[in-house]
Design a protein around this motif. Sequence first.
Motif, mmCIF file in Angstrom:
data_model
loop_
_atom_site.group_PDB
_atom_site.id
_atom_site.type_symbol
_atom_site.label_atom_id
_atom_site.label_comp_id
_atom_site.label_asym_id
_atom_site.label_seq_id
_atom_site.Cartn_x
_atom_site.Cartn_y
_atom_site.Cartn_z
ATOM 1 N N LEU A 18 0.823 -1.208 0.000
ATOM 2 C CA LEU A 18 0.000 0.000 0.000
ATOM 3 C C LEU A 18 0.859 1.260 0.000
ATOM 4 O O LEU A 18 0.456 2.290 -0.571
ATOM 5 N N ASP A 19 2.038 1.182 0.608
ATOM 6 C CA ASP A 19 2.931 2.342 0.623
ATOM 7 C C ASP A 19 3.461 2.685 -0.763
ATOM 8 O O ASP A 19 3.941 3.807 -0.988
ATOM 9 N N GLU A 23 3.301 6.654 -5.033
ATOM 10 C CA GLU A 23 4.296 6.847 -6.088
ATOM 11 C C GLU A 23 3.764 6.346 -7.429
ATOM 12 O O GLU A 23 3.968 6.980 -8.478
ATOM 13 N N LEU A 24 3.052 5.215 -7.397
ATOM 14 C CA LEU A 24 2.479 4.676 -8.626
ATOM 15 C C LEU A 24 1.452 5.632 -9.204
ATOM 16 O O LEU A 24 1.499 5.956 -10.402
ATOM 17 N N THR A 25 0.529 6.109 -8.395
ATOM 18 C CA THR A 25 -0.522 6.989 -8.912
ATOM 19 C C THR A 25 0.051 8.317 -9.398
ATOM 20 O O THR A 25 -0.447 8.883 -10.377
ATOM 21 N N GLN A 75 -10.013 1.287 -2.059
ATOM 22 C CA GLN A 75 -9.320 2.553 -1.865
ATOM 23 C C GLN A 75 -8.234 2.723 -2.918
ATOM 24 O O GLN A 75 -8.050 3.811 -3.481
ATOM 25 N N VAL A 76 -7.526 1.636 -3.223
ATOM 26 C CA VAL A 76 -6.495 1.677 -4.268
ATOM 27 C C VAL A 76 -7.131 1.948 -5.625
ATOM 28 O O VAL A 76 -6.610 2.740 -6.423
ATOM 29 N N SER A 81 -7.951 5.491 -10.184
ATOM 30 C CA SER A 81 -8.878 6.166 -11.082
ATOM 31 C C SER A 81 -8.718 7.673 -11.019
ATOM 32 O O SER A 81 -8.870 8.360 -12.048
ATOM 33 N N GLU A 82 -8.434 8.210 -9.850
ATOM 34 C CA GLU A 82 -8.194 9.644 -9.747
ATOM 35 C C GLU A 82 -6.989 10.045 -10.587
ATOM 36 O O GLU A 82 -6.949 11.145 -11.155
ATOM 37 N N ALA A 83 -6.009 9.140 -10.688
ATOM 38 C CA ALA A 83 -4.828 9.410 -11.516
ATOM 39 C C ALA A 83 -5.121 9.178 -12.987
ATOM 40 O O ALA A 83 -4.783 10.005 -13.841
#
Length: 406
Positions: A18-19, A23-25, A75-76, A81-83
């Motif tokens: 999850l951490d 960085e991915l998004t 949540q992920v 999707s926001e990204a």
Amino acid sequence: MSTSTAHRPGTVSLRDLLDRVPELTASLAVDTARREAARELPYASMDAVRASGIGGLRVPAAYGGPGASLVDLFQVVIDLSEADSNVAQALRPHFGFVEKLISDGTEAERERWFPAALAGELFGNATGETAAKHPGDIHATLAPDGGRYRLSGTKYYSTGSLFADWVVVAAKDHRDRRVRAVVPRGRPGLRLVDDWDGMGQRMTASGTTELDDVVVHPHEVVVDEAVGVRRTHLGAYHQLFLAAVETGIAKNAARDAIDYARDRARAVRHSGVEQAVQDPFVQHTVGEIAALGYGAEATVLRAAAAIDRALAGAPGEDGVAGAEPALAEAATDVAQAQVVAARAALRAAERLYDVGGASATRREFNFDRHWRNARTLVSHNPIAHKARVVGDYLLNAEAPPLTGFF
């Protein structure tokens, strides 16, 4: 086939995984509006997803995975999707395949496919058929051929398959049973066509899959005995995934509204202020858009928690995860979340233009992608049916139907 060895079973904790998501998004969000306008398919973004290891989020700890809850997963999905809502939607078949294994997969299937997901391999979809009378009807055939099978047919809405390592194909076998064949993307006779021409979600590559006597081995075939027979959590899961992607779109629209108001918008003369960010009308608009995303996110995560609770109950005698009454209630929660998320995404996408006026319509900003993407997702299933089923449940204790759409 993917040869990633970065994530061996049991080597990555849920917290570590999850951490990696922020960085991915952040990487997925770079230049998204331009890439969407040019329809540059997100191959690099999907490679970043592979490298991140998040495709194995839901693999249970008993199989060496991090054992994420559905609240964790959704949540992920919202963050992805926001990204870039295209990337999030393109992953729906992958996470759905893993979820199917959790729900009612055999031990042999879990032992075979969970390690692939943990290794970063992705699963695409070839289920829908435009020639079918109703969504979900299947005409593709899986015919015996000696000690193996031959798969033939034409699919559409093959979301994620161009980016995947494996393609999961729905078909009918010679006994008229619904089956799934899991075949490598490069197998002879399997052809993926990038002909998706929808107005939204343009980078999901949800086009045609052509199957011309594709060889399928017995260990690649699964009989879907539970489909339409008893309630599982899979229908609610797949529907909540759509709501999570819609929620991300609403949050992305809020981000664009904030950035545009701060950096590009000009105060109108009659507003009585020097900067757009000081205009009460702009402040109200940005606040409303943000509240729409906030409310949708809270609703989606609450519905995810309802499915988690249902799955925590004792499985049925057939081994399928979840108890019927709790699953029916969770499906109703998900239907409500879909109504909320759909309206939030469409409204946020519309209100965005009130922040900047006519200048906000310029093609360089590509703000219309939010409405196009949201409208495309909402069109998957009529929201009116969701609200009606909720009403029937509350008024008459009638459980949602077993169609896979609830």
